[in-house]
Design an enzyme around this catalytic site. Structure first.
Site, PDB file in Angstrom:
ATOM      1  N   VAL A 203      -2.026  -1.699  -2.099  1.00  0.00           N
ATOM      2  CA  VAL A 203      -2.322  -3.065  -2.526  1.00  0.00           C
ATOM      3  C   VAL A 203      -1.024  -3.752  -2.966  1.00  0.00           C
ATOM      4  CG1 VAL A 203      -3.684  -4.513  -4.095  1.00  0.00           C
ATOM      5  CG2 VAL A 203      -4.671  -2.395  -3.201  1.00  0.00           C
TER       6      VAL A 203
ATOM      7  N   GLU B 273      -1.434   2.058  -5.028  1.00  0.00           N
ATOM      8  CA  GLU B 273      -1.381   2.866  -3.824  1.00  0.00           C
ATOM      9  C   GLU B 273      -2.360   4.011  -3.955  1.00  0.00           C
ATOM     10  OE1 GLU B 273       2.451   4.440  -2.678  1.00  0.00           O
ATOM     11  OE2 GLU B 273       1.768   4.318  -0.606  1.00  0.00           O
ATOM     12  N   GLY B 274      -3.336   4.020  -3.083  1.00  0.00           N
ATOM     13  CA  GLY B 274      -4.323   5.089  -3.099  1.00  0.00           C
ATOM     14  C   GLY B 274      -4.208   5.885  -1.826  1.00  0.00           C
ATOM     15  N   THR B 275      -5.171   6.754  -1.623  1.00  0.00           N
ATOM     16  CA  THR B 275      -5.158   7.578  -0.430  1.00  0.00           C
ATOM     17  C   THR B 275      -5.519   6.744   0.796  1.00  0.00           C
ATOM     18  OG1 THR B 275      -5.999   9.266  -1.891  1.00  0.00           O
ATOM     19  CG2 THR B 275      -5.914   9.817   0.422  1.00  0.00           C
TER      20      THR B 275
ATOM     21  N   SER C 267      -5.506   3.120   0.870  1.00  0.00           N
ATOM     22  CA  SER C 267      -4.992   1.757   0.954  1.00  0.00           C
ATOM     23  C   SER C 267      -3.751   1.586   0.097  1.00  0.00           C
ATOM     24  CB  SER C 267      -6.055   0.767   0.479  1.00  0.00           C
ATOM     25  OG  SER C 267      -6.079   0.738  -0.925  1.00  0.00           O
TER      26      SER C 267
ATOM     27  N   ASP D 285     -17.405   5.215  -6.834  1.00  0.00           N
ATOM     28  CA  ASP D 285     -16.074   5.512  -7.365  1.00  0.00           C
ATOM     29  C   ASP D 285     -15.812   4.684  -8.628  1.00  0.00           C
ATOM     30  OD1 ASP D 285     -13.688   6.902  -7.379  1.00  0.00           O
ATOM     31  OD2 ASP D 285     -12.711   5.636  -5.888  1.00  0.00           O
TER      32      ASP D 285
ATOM     33  N   ILE E 143       1.364  -3.085  -5.894  1.00  0.00           N
ATOM     34  CA  ILE E 143       0.717  -2.921  -7.200  1.00  0.00           C
ATOM     35  C   ILE E 143      -0.278  -1.768  -7.247  1.00  0.00           C
ATOM     36  CG2 ILE E 143       1.057  -5.278  -8.032  1.00  0.00           C
ATOM     37  CD1 ILE E 143      -1.747  -5.969  -7.044  1.00  0.00           C
TER      38      ILE E 143
ATOM     39  N   LYS F 104      -4.898  -6.082   0.162  1.00  0.00           N
ATOM     40  CA  LYS F 104      -5.215  -4.654   0.299  1.00  0.00           C
ATOM     41  C   LYS F 104      -5.071  -4.244   1.756  1.00  0.00           C
ATOM     42  CE  LYS F 104      -8.804  -1.219  -0.727  1.00  0.00           C
ATOM     43  NZ  LYS F 104      -9.982  -0.883  -1.532  1.00  0.00           N
TER      44      LYS F 104
END
Ligand code: ADP
Ligand code: MG
Ligand code: ZN
Length: 482
Positions: A60, A54-56, A58, A165, A52, A78
């Site tokens: 999730v 997707e970051g740099t 992590s 953030d 659900i 996560k």
């Protein structure tokens, strides 16, 4: 569907509703299999359903677990990138455990670790993607949203947590249930008197913290890998000068040791550290300045939400930086435009701020925190009401004297393909609304105090910028129960 510029488009609703019908793409299946493999203990408890976010730093996942009473519950898992520093991970967890679970701040259920793989288990909160809802909110909805964001901020700031953030993808919102939750303490830092012990530890450790240049969208666009960040200063040399006023951000009285970009081969030094700068007040950047050492200052977050003191790398940053980001969110909510500032780097972001808040005002504020900004063009401060009402379509463009930068946002259809200057971007959900619709949503009767609060959040000077607890006392919220 347009990709959200930063953060993750998670479309949880479709995930939730269409779970059985929804065919999971092969690469997501592969990722889920990998997660079970690196953390085998997960498979005894969870059925991982989908990815659900997707970051740099992590990824999730949505997962389901059978509870001891037989009921089924949904969780967000996560999975942190294995290269995260252990103290960084522990600090994120401690923020969630100490400050989370109340006051619109996400809590934590459990944490799994095997070797360098860590998964934080949180209650799953179904939510909408900001870009999909920003155009459909009434003024009352907006008031409610910002009130709840301020509550979350007041709460974490009480613990001496600077989130760093704050942006819509980290403030989950469920429109039907009017629920709000602040997530993602992956960049959090502590104030000098923070109650989060591990954030104190980070202060000593995080001399050069990771910077986030826009997380990867779940659709795979806007990818930015750690280690490819450009080094400031050198940015001044790039083509960007063609599209924005030339400007120099510099700190006075600095030594000028030579440095090279992180990801380039070191070059022999060309400038003697004893040379003095000869570009001050010009629109060039001299070799002395190009070789200046990057000032060590936290530079986390997403360019379009960064406060002026973050963009200019002021070393003393406090909870006020989160308040600025909340101001940028309110600006989006009042104008119906998201993202409001779309900047790929800090200097573009700073120019966009000057376009709205005025170049003279920005320079003056920067002086108070020891930074000097040079801008070749004078940019007037804009009236926030006129700006927001014009962007929303309540005022005719011909009656307002918005600068040329904004003319591109006149017709949202035209603007769709165009990314660049401030607000030169989409009307977030589909076609513009009629005046009658806008009136029905309360957009013709926005009280002055809404713009007053916006003005106080977007205070260029962090020392005078409104705090979360003062903002909650603002007359705008007089009919809201805290
Ligand atoms: P990152 O550090 O990678 O940005 P986040 O903690 O912000 O990680 O999570 C990424 C995305 O995953 C969020 O934007 C949100 O869409 C989703 N997400 C995170 N936590 C939850 C949760 N508890 N419930 C539902 N969705 C979540
Ligand atoms: Mg995030
Ligand atoms: Zn110089």
């Amino acid at each position: 569907m347009e990709a959200a510029p930063t953060g993750q488009r998670s479309s949880h609703q479709s995930v939730e509703k269409g779970r059985s019908r929804h065919k999971i793409p092969r690469h997501v299946e592969t990722d889920i299999a990998y997660l079970y493999e690196v953390l085998p203990q997960l498979s005894r408890i969870f059925r991982i359903i989908d990815k659900i976010g997707e970051g740099t730093f992590s990824t999730v996942y949505l997962a389901e677990a059978q509870m001891t009473d037989g009921s089924r519950r949904m969780f967000a898992l996560k999975h942190l990138i294995p290269t995260s520093h252990p103290v960084r991970i522990a600090a994120e967890l401690q923020c969630l455990t100490v400050a989370g679970g109340t006051e619109n701040v996400m809590g934590v259920t459990y944490c799994f670790r095997k070797e360098h793989h860590v998964v934080i288990v949180m209650p799953y909160m179904e939510h909408q993607t900001f870009v999909d809802i920003v155009g459909s909110l009434s003024f009352e909805d907006v008031k409610h949203y910002i009130f709840h964001l301020l509550k979350a901020l007041r709460h974490i700031h009480k613990f001496g947590i600077i989130h760093r953030d704050i942006k819509p993808t980290n403030f989950l919102f469920n429109q039907q249930r009017r629920e709000y939750t602040l997530v993602d303490f992956g960049l959090a830092q502590g104030t000098p008197d923070t109650q989060i012990e591990l954030l104190k530890e980070l202060l000593g450790l995080d001399k050069a913290p990771r910077s986030v240049f826009g997380e990867k969208n779940i659709n795979g666009t806007n990818s930015h890998k750690p280690g490819t960040d450009k080094v400031e200063g050198l940015l001044l040399k790039t083509k960007r000068e063609e599209v924005i006023p030339r400007k120099i951000v510099s700190s006075k009285h600095r030594s000028v040791p030579v440095r090279t970009p992180l990801n380039q081969k070191p070059k022999p030094p060309t400038v003697s550290p004893m040379l003095t700068c000869n570009c001050f007040m010009t629109d060039r950047v001299c070799n002395v300045c190009l070789s200046r050492k990057q000032q060590v200052a936290p530079r986390a977050g997403t360019p379009g939400f960064r406060a002026p003191e973050v963009l200019t790398k002021c070393p003393n940053q406090g909870t006020a930086i989160d308040m600025w980001s909340a101001g940028v969110i309110l600006l989006s909510l009042l104008s119906g435009r998201y993202p409001f500032f779309k900047a790929s780097d800090d200097l573009i972001a700073l120019t966009q701020i000057m376009t709205i808040r005025g170049s003279r005002e920005t320079k003056e504020a920067a002086k108070t925190f020891g930074k000097s900004i040079v801008c070749s063009r004078e940019l007037p401060r804009l009236d926030l009401r006129i700006l927001c009402e014009t962007l929303r379509g309540l005022r005719s463009w011909d009656d307002t004297s918005l600068p040329a930068e904004f003319q591109a946002s006149r017709n949202p259809a035209e603007v769709k393909q165009d990314a660049g200057s401030p607000t030169k971007k989409r009307m977030s959900s589909g076609s513009p609304r009629s005046i009658a619709e806008l009136q029905e949503m309360g957009w013709d009767k926005v009280p002055d105090n809404a713009y007053d609060l916006l003005d106080k959040l977007l205070d260029l000077n962090p020392a005078t910028r409104i705090t979360a607890s003062t903002a909650l006392q603002h007359p705008l919220f007089k009919d809201m129960t805290d």
